[in-house]
Scaffold this motif. Structure first.
Motif, mmCIF file in Angstrom:
data_model
loop_
_atom_site.group_PDB
_atom_site.id
_atom_site.type_symbol
_atom_site.label_atom_id
_atom_site.label_comp_id
_atom_site.label_asym_id
_atom_site.label_seq_id
_atom_site.Cartn_x
_atom_site.Cartn_y
_atom_site.Cartn_z
ATOM 1 N N ASN A 13 0.811 -1.209 0.000
ATOM 2 C CA ASN A 13 0.000 0.000 0.000
ATOM 3 C C ASN A 13 0.846 1.262 0.000
ATOM 4 O O ASN A 13 0.631 2.170 -0.785
ATOM 5 C CB ASN A 13 -0.899 -0.060 1.242
ATOM 6 C CG ASN A 13 -2.108 0.784 1.099
ATOM 7 O OD1 ASN A 13 -2.548 1.055 -0.016
ATOM 8 N ND2 ASN A 13 -2.637 1.236 2.202
ATOM 9 N N CYS A 14 1.844 1.297 0.907
ATOM 10 C CA CYS A 14 2.589 2.547 1.052
ATOM 11 C C CYS A 14 4.069 2.407 0.758
ATOM 12 O O CYS A 14 4.782 3.403 0.693
ATOM 13 C CB CYS A 14 2.386 3.124 2.446
ATOM 14 S SG CYS A 14 3.149 2.123 3.724
ATOM 15 N N GLY A 15 4.553 1.177 0.595
ATOM 16 C CA GLY A 15 5.961 1.008 0.269
ATOM 17 C C GLY A 15 6.864 0.876 1.488
ATOM 18 O O GLY A 15 8.076 0.738 1.343
ATOM 19 N N TYR A 16 6.291 0.876 2.699
ATOM 20 C CA TYR A 16 7.079 0.715 3.923
ATOM 21 C C TYR A 16 7.824 -0.611 3.872
ATOM 22 O O TYR A 16 7.258 -1.610 3.471
ATOM 23 C CB TYR A 16 6.117 0.744 5.122
ATOM 24 C CG TYR A 16 6.752 0.444 6.455
ATOM 25 C CD1 TYR A 16 7.319 1.466 7.210
ATOM 26 C CD2 TYR A 16 6.772 -0.859 6.952
ATOM 27 C CE1 TYR A 16 7.899 1.185 8.434
ATOM 28 C CE2 TYR A 16 7.353 -1.142 8.175
ATOM 29 C CZ TYR A 16 7.915 -0.112 8.917
ATOM 30 O OH TYR A 16 8.490 -0.397 10.116
ATOM 31 N N ASP A 17 9.105 -0.631 4.256
ATOM 32 C CA ASP A 17 9.737 -1.945 4.304
ATOM 33 C C ASP A 17 10.374 -2.232 5.646
ATOM 34 O O ASP A 17 10.727 -1.327 6.398
ATOM 35 C CB ASP A 17 10.688 -2.153 3.121
ATOM 36 C CG ASP A 17 11.960 -1.348 3.246
ATOM 37 O OD1 ASP A 17 13.026 -1.958 3.232
ATOM 38 O OD2 ASP A 17 11.852 -0.112 3.363
#
Ligand code: TYD
Ligand code: MG
Length: 455
Positions: A13-17
């Motif tokens: 969804n947001c690209g957080y890793d």
């Protein structure tokens, strides 16, 4: 033995890793959105010498901008959405639901693009024969258009390296894969690695790369937001399949504004651009019936006339139904409350439906007045004159407020031969009014109902 791959978990969804998996994304709080991501071994990427020497610092005044080369796609609607044509060395992502016409659009632009250099159309979805049959129907031909039915992106890149096309089209990012990556096509890792490789090709060779992407049920391009962060331009192709109109919208554009739209129609000979969207949106409009009102909305720099329809019907259940399509649901509910409380229409026991014709999405307060008039017209079973347009924002006290670009909107209404324009009193006193149209300046919803609804 392949190098050990680093595993990370990336939010779709947001690209957080993150190095570990969570059920809920710590950043955007969406559930079950963290997907395993394996970085491809470094050897998978072909090494090229970049066209621009790395790391040279230049004064901003000295940077030459005249070499931003743009190419016409053959559709002025698409060129406008791109900011004036496709930019050399850029990567453009085109998203849309299956069957909306992405492949058709890509195939059709091949024809014009091929005048400026070779075009390679790589498809992982259709066979070369299927593409040829469609191209014949669309009248797309030319020696400089090459077709490659292939899902292995490394082979596509090989062909691109040998033939050095000025334009590369990859249909679609979800069907291609890189063998070195060790994940299934459509998987997050694959999508990211494939896009990275295409990005490198665009930047290194100066080719324009168009990538088709399918959207998921939320209407976003399947795959992570990081995909959108990587490319230069994200276009969405929208519309309803049962409706012939298609709207192309930029969600991101590094080379232009994001508020321009392009309007197309799907015909049996392919996509045709609609140069006069107002005419298209108003075609087949009923005259002299209750529950419809015309407004003028701004799509980027262009005014477009849109028809808003409403149906107010007695509710057969305790809890009345409300539905809005093309306008914001909460806005419609708010306008219903204003009608009830400020204009005295007893709508509480009625179902109310609002719809914008032609698949247009109207998210402007300027459409408030027309929505209110359409609702009141349906409720009272009296029409708004077919020669009237309504423009204005409705406030919570029932007052009418000024809107931006009112002159352009009125000019468009006059051009389309409307005779009367109901608009806010405030800020319209010194307007230059085009010939043939009369302004009816009102202060409140009550005044507007009295002026616009035939009695
Ligand atoms: P397509 O471009 O295959 O959609 P996508 O690539 O976005 O999945 O479009 C397919 C639809 O368009 C299909 O339902 C048939 C219709 N169509 C026409 O109406 N006329 C045409 O000339 C073409 C090529 C397709
Ligand atoms: Mg397709």
């Amino acid at each position: 033995m392949a190098q050990k791959q680093k595993v990370a978990y990336v939010c779709e969804n947001c690209g957080y890793d993150s190095v570990r998996w969570y059920g809920q994304c710590p950043s955007c709080k969406s559930w079950d959105s963290l997907k395993e991501f394996r970085e491809a071994p470094a050897t998978a990427a072909p090494v090229r010498t970049p066209a621009v020497p790395a790391g040279r610092v230049q004064s901003i005044d000295e940077i030459a901008t005249d070499d931003e080369l743009r190419f016409a796609t053959g559709f002025s609607e698409l060129d406008r959405v791109l900011g004036g044509g496709a930019v050399r060395g850029s990567i453009v992502l085109i998203g849309g639901e299956p069957g909306i016409g992405k492949s058709t659009l890509m195939l059709q632009i091949c024809h014009s693009l091929s005048r400026n250099g070779g075009v390679l159309y790589a498809s992982g979805e259709e066979s070369a024969r299927q593409i040829k049959l469609r191209a014949d129907r669309l009248g797309v031909r030319g020696r400089d258009i090459s077709v490659l039915a292939e899902t292995n992106l490394d082979r596509i890149l090989d062909v691109a390296e040998k033939t050095n096309p000025a334009f590369l089209i990859v249909d679609s990012v979800q069907t291609v894969y890189r063998p070195g990556v060790g994940a299934a096509p459509g998987n997050l890792t694959q999508i990211k690695e494939c896009t990275m490789a295409l990005l490198r090709l665009a930047k290194d060779t100066g080719a324009v790369v168009f990538v088709v992407g399918h959207v998921n049920k939320e209407g976003e391009i399947a795959g992570p937001k990081i995909l959108e962060h990587m490319v230069d331009c994200v276009l969405y192709f929208e519309g309803e399949k049962q409706n012939a109109y298609r709207i192309l919208r930029a969600a991101k554009n590094r080379f232009g504004s994001t508020n321009e739209i392009g309007v197309f129609e799907m015909r049996d000979t392919g996509l045709a651009e609609i140069a006069n969207p107002s005419e298209a949106m108003l075609a087949g409009r009923p005259a002299g019936v209750p529950g419809t009102c015309i407004t003028a909305v701004m799509e980027g720099t262009r005014p477009i006339l849109a028809e808003i329809q409403a149906l107010v019907a007695r509710s057969s259940f305790g809890n009345p139904r409300r539905m809005a399509s093309g306008v914001d649901y909460n806005r419609a509910v708010l306008l219903l409350a204003v009608l009830e409380n400020r204009a005295g229409l007893m709508l509480g026991g009625s179902d109310a439906y609002v719809n914008v014709i032609g698949g247009l999405k109207v998210d402007e307060p300027a459409a408030d007045l027309a929505t209110v008039l359409a609702l009141a017209s349906s409720f009272r079973d009296r029409p708004v004159s077919a020669e009237t347009v309504a423009i204005g924002e409705v406030g919570l006290t029932g007052e009418l407020r000024r809107v931006s670009a009112i002159e352009q909107r009125i000019a468009e209404a006059a051009r389309m031969k409307f005779r009367r324009c109901v608009c806010p009193d405030f800020g319209t006193a010194s307007l230059r009014v085009p010939e043939g149209i009369e302004l009816i300046r009102v202060r409140s919803v009550t005044d507007a109902l009295a002026a616009a609804i035939e009695g």
